[in-house]
Design a protein around this motif. Structure first.
Motif, PDB file in Angstrom:
ATOM      1  N   THR A 127       0.857  -1.181   0.000  1.00 43.92           N
ATOM      2  CA  THR A 127       0.000   0.000   0.000  1.00 43.92           C
ATOM      3  C   THR A 127       0.892   1.229   0.000  1.00 43.92           C
ATOM      4  OG1 THR A 127      -1.820  -1.082   1.162  1.00 43.92           O
ATOM      5  CG2 THR A 127      -1.692   1.316   1.343  1.00 43.92           C
ATOM      6  N   LEU A 128       0.602   2.187  -0.883  1.00 43.97           N
ATOM      7  CA  LEU A 128       1.393   3.415  -1.000  1.00 43.97           C
ATOM      8  C   LEU A 128       0.590   4.576  -0.444  1.00 43.97           C
ATOM      9  CD1 LEU A 128       2.660   2.963  -4.681  1.00 43.97           C
ATOM     10  CD2 LEU A 128       3.699   2.090  -2.577  1.00 43.97           C
ATOM     11  N   TRP A 130      -5.877   2.598  -6.972  1.00 42.82           N
ATOM     12  CA  TRP A 130      -5.258   1.281  -7.107  1.00 42.82           C
ATOM     13  C   TRP A 130      -4.284   1.273  -8.271  1.00 42.82           C
ATOM     14  CZ3 TRP A 130      -6.714  -2.098  -3.318  1.00 42.82           C
ATOM     15  CH2 TRP A 130      -7.848  -1.731  -2.592  1.00 42.82           C
ATOM     16  N   TYR A 131      -3.218   0.501  -8.129  1.00 41.73           N
ATOM     17  CA  TYR A 131      -2.323   0.245  -9.253  1.00 41.73           C
ATOM     18  C   TYR A 131      -2.446  -1.235  -9.616  1.00 41.73           C
ATOM     19  CZ  TYR A 131       0.961  -1.394  -5.592  1.00 41.73           C
ATOM     20  OH  TYR A 131       1.545  -2.054  -4.534  1.00 41.73           O
ATOM     21  N   LEU A 132      -2.307  -1.530 -10.901  1.00 42.33           N
ATOM     22  CA  LEU A 132      -2.509  -2.904 -11.358  1.00 42.33           C
ATOM     23  C   LEU A 132      -1.873  -3.125 -12.719  1.00 42.33           C
ATOM     24  CD1 LEU A 132      -4.897  -2.643 -13.707  1.00 42.33           C
ATOM     25  CD2 LEU A 132      -6.362  -2.418 -11.727  1.00 42.33           C
ATOM     26  N   CYS A 133      -1.834  -4.389 -13.120  1.00 43.23           N
ATOM     27  CA  CYS A 133      -1.401  -4.785 -14.464  1.00 43.23           C
ATOM     28  C   CYS A 133      -2.652  -5.135 -15.263  1.00 43.23           C
ATOM     29  CB  CYS A 133      -0.465  -5.987 -14.403  1.00 43.23           C
ATOM     30  SG  CYS A 133       0.012  -6.642 -16.029  1.00 43.23           S
ATOM     31  N   GLU A 171      -5.690 -12.310 -10.785  1.00 39.60           N
ATOM     32  CA  GLU A 171      -4.912 -13.209  -9.936  1.00 39.60           C
ATOM     33  C   GLU A 171      -4.173 -12.477  -8.817  1.00 39.60           C
ATOM     34  OE1 GLU A 171      -4.624 -16.666 -10.057  1.00 39.60           O
ATOM     35  OE2 GLU A 171      -6.424 -16.392 -11.266  1.00 39.60           O
ATOM     36  N   GLY A 172      -4.438 -11.180  -8.653  1.00 39.73           N
ATOM     37  CA  GLY A 172      -3.863 -10.466  -7.511  1.00 39.73           C
ATOM     38  C   GLY A 172      -2.711  -9.537  -7.827  1.00 39.73           C
ATOM     39  N   MET A 173      -2.501  -9.188  -9.091  1.00 43.22           N
ATOM     40  CA  MET A 173      -1.408  -8.277  -9.432  1.00 43.22           C
ATOM     41  C   MET A 173      -1.916  -6.838  -9.329  1.00 43.22           C
ATOM     42  SD  MET A 173       1.244  -8.464 -12.626  1.00 43.22           S
ATOM     43  CE  MET A 173       2.814  -7.588 -12.537  1.00 43.22           C
ATOM     44  N   TYR A 174      -2.094  -6.390  -8.075  1.00 46.42           N
ATOM     45  CA  TYR A 174      -2.581  -5.038  -7.817  1.00 46.42           C
ATOM     46  C   TYR A 174      -2.202  -4.631  -6.398  1.00 46.42           C
ATOM     47  CZ  TYR A 174      -6.458  -7.298  -5.263  1.00 46.42           C
ATOM     48  OH  TYR A 174      -7.208  -8.051  -4.386  1.00 46.42           O
ATOM     49  N   GLY A 175      -2.284  -3.339  -6.134  1.00 42.96           N
ATOM     50  CA  GLY A 175      -2.019  -2.805  -4.804  1.00 42.96           C
ATOM     51  C   GLY A 175      -2.767  -1.503  -4.614  1.00 42.96           C
ATOM     52  N   GLU A 176      -2.790  -1.020  -3.395  1.00 45.43           N
ATOM     53  CA  GLU A 176      -3.593   0.143  -3.023  1.00 45.43           C
ATOM     54  C   GLU A 176      -2.748   1.407  -2.941  1.00 45.43           C
ATOM     55  OE1 GLU A 176      -7.056   1.121   0.318  1.00 45.43           O
ATOM     56  OE2 GLU A 176      -5.631  -0.509   0.631  1.00 45.43           O
TER      57      GLU A 176
END
Length: 270
Positions: A131-132, A215-218, A226-231
């Motif tokens: 988380t950023l 959110w950031y993601l691919c 499949e979970g390639m993300y973050g806050e």
């Protein structure tokens, strides 16, 4: 005559199954080609794709140097492994992000993936999908590098929270999740060339002035699912770095996606 029709029906059914299987495999490649050009060649990112603060910079990077620098934390970045959070206290931020397989990232950086991760990940200053926490109005200079040895990746910022569908790009676009200076159609970078010792990357900058959760993601098909993300938490007031770790409303949203999408379930639903 009756047996002939039975064999025809069986042949049609087999052909339909094979065609659907091929479509499922080929669609990500068509998806890439439709938006970015010939697949899988790597082309430069230029002003035609989008430009913020002078546009993109695209090139190759030394893998050994990237692995070294991704652990060099700037003085204004406060890393809290206990709750997988990085707090930034500057209005001018350099953010080095790399993409990797989750297992490789855990071994290389002695880090733990969040429980919602089931595949590829982002690594930022030694943490996996952290988380950023960023001050509102800060200029974030992103350097994104793909260290994965066999998959394409990008790094996109959005307002739309998880969970995400397999084809996330259309879902985000239809959900109105792109705010000012957020880029949806970011190029997918090709895998790193470990034999030659270099990886592909690009650089750009963005600013978010409105406090809230992002959110950031691919956007490569299946990766965010499949979970390639973050806050990303944008703070309007002063940012706290009190020990042992700041208490911000960190929320990951694990689970399956059950909403409308572009190709879901062949009928628009997963």
């Amino acid at each position: 005559m009756g047996k002939t029709w039975i064999w025809v029906a069986v042949g049609v059914a087999i052909g339909l199954v094979v065609s659907l299987g091929l479509a499922y495999v080929v669609m990500p490649y068509y998806y890439y080609n439709y938006y970015y050009g010939n697949y899988p060649s790597a082309s430069s990112i230029g002003p035609g794709v989008g430009s913020y603060y002078g546009g993109y910079a695209y090139g190759s990077y030394s893998i050994s140097q990237v692995i070294k620098e991704v652990m060099e934390v700037p003085s204004y970045a406060h890393v809290y492994p206990s709750n997988n959070t990085i707090v930034f206290t500057s209005k001018d931020i350099n953010l080095l992000v790399v993409a990797m397989m989750g297992d490789d990232a855990e071994k290389m950086f002695n880090a733990t993936s969040p429980p919602y991760v089931h595949g590829d990940v982002f690594v930022i200053y030694g943490l996996i999908n952290p988380t950023l926490v960023i001050p509102a109005g800060a200029v974030v200079h992103v350097t994104f590098i793909n260290l994965d040895d066999d998959m394409y990746h990008n790094f996109v910022v959005t307002r739309v929270p998880p969970p995400y569908p397999y084809y996330v790009m259309h879902y985000i676009g239809m959900s109105g999740g792109m705010g000012p200076q957020m880029m949806l159609y970011m190029e997918w970078l090709p895998p790193a060339n470990y034999n030659a010792g270099y990886a592909y990357g690009y650089e750009y900058a963005f600013t978010i002035t409105e406090p809230g959760t992002y959110w950031y993601l691919c956007t490569y098909p299946g990766h965010a699912e499949e979970g390639m993300y973050g806050e990303i938490i944008i703070m309007g007031n002063s940012v706290s770095t009190t020990a042992p770790a700041p208490t911000y409303p960190v929320t990951q949203y694990p689970g399956s996606y059950y909403g409308p999408s572009w190709m879901g379930g062949m009928m628009g639903w997963w």
